[in-house]
Design a protein around this motif. Structure first.
Motif, mmCIF file in Angstrom:
data_model
loop_
_atom_site.group_PDB
_atom_site.id
_atom_site.type_symbol
_atom_site.label_atom_id
_atom_site.label_comp_id
_atom_site.label_asym_id
_atom_site.label_seq_id
_atom_site.Cartn_x
_atom_site.Cartn_y
_atom_site.Cartn_z
ATOM 1 N N ARG A 1 0.805 -1.233 0.000
ATOM 2 C CA ARG A 1 0.000 0.000 0.000
ATOM 3 C C ARG A 1 0.835 1.278 0.000
ATOM 4 O O ARG A 1 0.383 2.327 0.426
ATOM 5 N N ARG A 2 2.051 1.195 -0.498
ATOM 6 C CA ARG A 2 2.915 2.381 -0.571
ATOM 7 C C ARG A 2 2.779 3.016 -1.939
ATOM 8 O O ARG A 2 2.717 2.337 -2.956
ATOM 9 N N CYS A 3 2.775 4.354 -1.949
ATOM 10 C CA CYS A 3 2.691 5.073 -3.214
ATOM 11 C C CYS A 3 3.245 6.475 -3.044
ATOM 12 O O CYS A 3 3.461 6.954 -1.936
ATOM 13 N N THR A 4 3.477 7.103 -4.170
ATOM 14 C CA THR A 4 3.845 8.513 -4.210
ATOM 15 C C THR A 4 2.762 9.224 -4.996
ATOM 16 O O THR A 4 2.382 8.783 -6.079
ATOM 17 N N VAL A 5 2.245 10.309 -4.434
ATOM 18 C CA VAL A 5 1.220 11.115 -5.091
ATOM 19 C C VAL A 5 1.842 12.466 -5.405
ATOM 20 O O VAL A 5 2.409 13.114 -4.526
ATOM 21 N N ALA B 1 -1.820 25.159 -18.215
ATOM 22 C CA ALA B 1 -3.243 25.154 -18.536
ATOM 23 C C ALA B 1 -4.010 24.123 -17.721
ATOM 24 O O ALA B 1 -4.889 23.448 -18.228
ATOM 25 N N GLY B 2 -3.686 23.967 -16.444
ATOM 26 C CA GLY B 2 -4.443 23.039 -15.613
ATOM 27 C C GLY B 2 -3.608 22.333 -14.576
ATOM 28 O O GLY B 2 -2.729 22.919 -13.960
ATOM 29 N N VAL B 3 -3.879 21.019 -14.423
ATOM 30 C CA VAL B 3 -3.267 20.227 -13.354
ATOM 31 C C VAL B 3 -2.855 18.870 -13.907
ATOM 32 O O VAL B 3 -3.538 18.290 -14.755
ATOM 33 N N ARG B 4 -1.736 18.360 -13.399
ATOM 34 C CA ARG B 4 -1.316 16.982 -13.671
ATOM 35 C C ARG B 4 -1.204 16.273 -12.333
ATOM 36 O O ARG B 4 -0.631 16.819 -11.383
ATOM 37 N N ALA B 5 -1.749 15.072 -12.270
ATOM 38 C CA ALA B 5 -1.645 14.240 -11.078
ATOM 39 C C ALA B 5 -0.976 12.930 -11.461
ATOM 40 O O ALA B 5 -1.215 12.406 -12.554
ATOM 41 N N GLU B 6 -0.139 12.416 -10.561
ATOM 42 C CA GLU B 6 0.534 11.143 -10.777
ATOM 43 C C GLU B 6 0.477 10.334 -9.497
ATOM 44 O O GLU B 6 0.690 10.880 -8.416
ATOM 45 N N VAL B 7 0.219 9.046 -9.632
ATOM 46 C CA VAL B 7 0.293 8.120 -8.504
ATOM 47 C C VAL B 7 1.215 6.988 -8.931
ATOM 48 O O VAL B 7 0.954 6.294 -9.920
ATOM 49 N N THR B 8 2.317 6.830 -8.199
ATOM 50 C CA THR B 8 3.324 5.820 -8.499
ATOM 51 C C THR B 8 3.310 4.778 -7.393
ATOM 52 O O THR B 8 3.253 5.124 -6.208
ATOM 53 N N ASP B 9 3.348 3.492 -7.790
ATOM 54 C CA ASP B 9 3.409 2.420 -6.795
ATOM 55 C C ASP B 9 4.470 1.413 -7.204
ATOM 56 O O ASP B 9 5.091 1.549 -8.254
ATOM 57 N N GLY B 10 4.674 0.401 -6.397
ATOM 58 C CA GLY B 10 5.737 -0.566 -6.625
ATOM 59 C C GLY B 10 5.320 -1.831 -7.351
ATOM 60 O O GLY B 10 6.090 -2.786 -7.410
ATOM 61 N N VAL B 11 4.146 -1.877 -7.922
ATOM 62 C CA VAL B 11 3.684 -3.052 -8.652
ATOM 63 C C VAL B 11 3.881 -2.801 -10.148
ATOM 64 O O VAL B 11 3.329 -1.840 -10.691
ATOM 65 N N ALA B 12 4.646 -3.656 -10.790
ATOM 66 C CA ALA B 12 4.994 -3.441 -12.194
ATOM 67 C C ALA B 12 3.841 -3.712 -13.158
ATOM 68 O O ALA B 12 3.836 -3.186 -14.265
ATOM 69 N N GLY C 1 7.679 -0.973 -10.660
ATOM 70 C CA GLY C 1 6.439 -0.262 -10.419
ATOM 71 C C GLY C 1 5.950 0.482 -11.635
ATOM 72 O O GLY C 1 6.446 0.292 -12.745
ATOM 73 N N LYS C 2 4.978 1.335 -11.400
ATOM 74 C CA LYS C 2 4.349 2.077 -12.487
ATOM 75 C C LYS C 2 3.854 3.417 -11.967
ATOM 76 O O LYS C 2 3.687 3.622 -10.770
ATOM 77 N N THR C 3 3.597 4.308 -12.907
ATOM 78 C CA THR C 3 2.980 5.594 -12.616
ATOM 79 C C THR C 3 1.726 5.710 -13.466
ATOM 80 O O THR C 3 1.790 5.535 -14.685
ATOM 81 N N VAL C 4 0.607 5.974 -12.818
ATOM 82 C CA VAL C 4 -0.631 6.277 -13.525
ATOM 83 C C VAL C 4 -0.823 7.783 -13.370
ATOM 84 O O VAL C 4 -0.733 8.310 -12.264
#
Length: 130
Positions: free
Chosen positions: A51-55, A62-73, A111-114
């Motif tokens: 359940r670890r992530c980086t937000v 022109a707005g906002v970018r959000a990223e959530v990165t976790d350790g599951v590939a 991991g991955k970043t969405v």
């Protein structure tokens, strides 16, 4: 933010998102950004064993970018068809419906970043990270 998230974390993260959008005077994006971040963090709670992530939330020209990165590939993929009777499995479909663009990328082999972006009209040029 580097976090270990739990069942009640999403509510607190939404408050942080709302506060930043108010500070950046981008309140017209509140619904989309809160929903997007909520869905991505909920996926971490449900699918990432530690359940670890980086937000990351960044103000763009022109707005906002959000990223959530976790350790599951394993990269997520939206369901080809949403089961309307299911209690889960709609997160990426909801994300796709409310943001301008989104995607997934591998995060350094571990991991991955969405991510997603939402635009706003009349936003003054500036980049700020939180």
């Amino acid at each position: 933010m580097n976090l270990t998230v739990g069942e009640h974390s999403v509510r607190h993260i939404r408050r942080i998102v709302r506060s930043l959008l108010n500070e950046w005077q981008l309140t017209e994006l509140t619904f989309a950004v809160e929903l997007g971040v909520s869905e991505l963090v909920t996926n971490v709670v449900r699918h990432v064993p530690d359940r670890r992530c980086t937000v990351l939330l960044a103000r763009l020209t022109a707005g906002v970018r959000a990223e959530v990165t976790d350790g599951v590939a394993q990269l997520p993929s939206p369901p080809s068809e949403v089961d309307h009777d299911s209690e889960s499995g709609r997160g990426l479909a909801l994300l796709d419906a409310v943001v301008d663009k989104w995607g997934v990328s591998a995060a350094g082999g571990v991991g991955k970043t969405v991510w997603f972006e939402c635009g706003a009209e009349g936003v003054p040029p500036r980049l700020t990270e939180a």
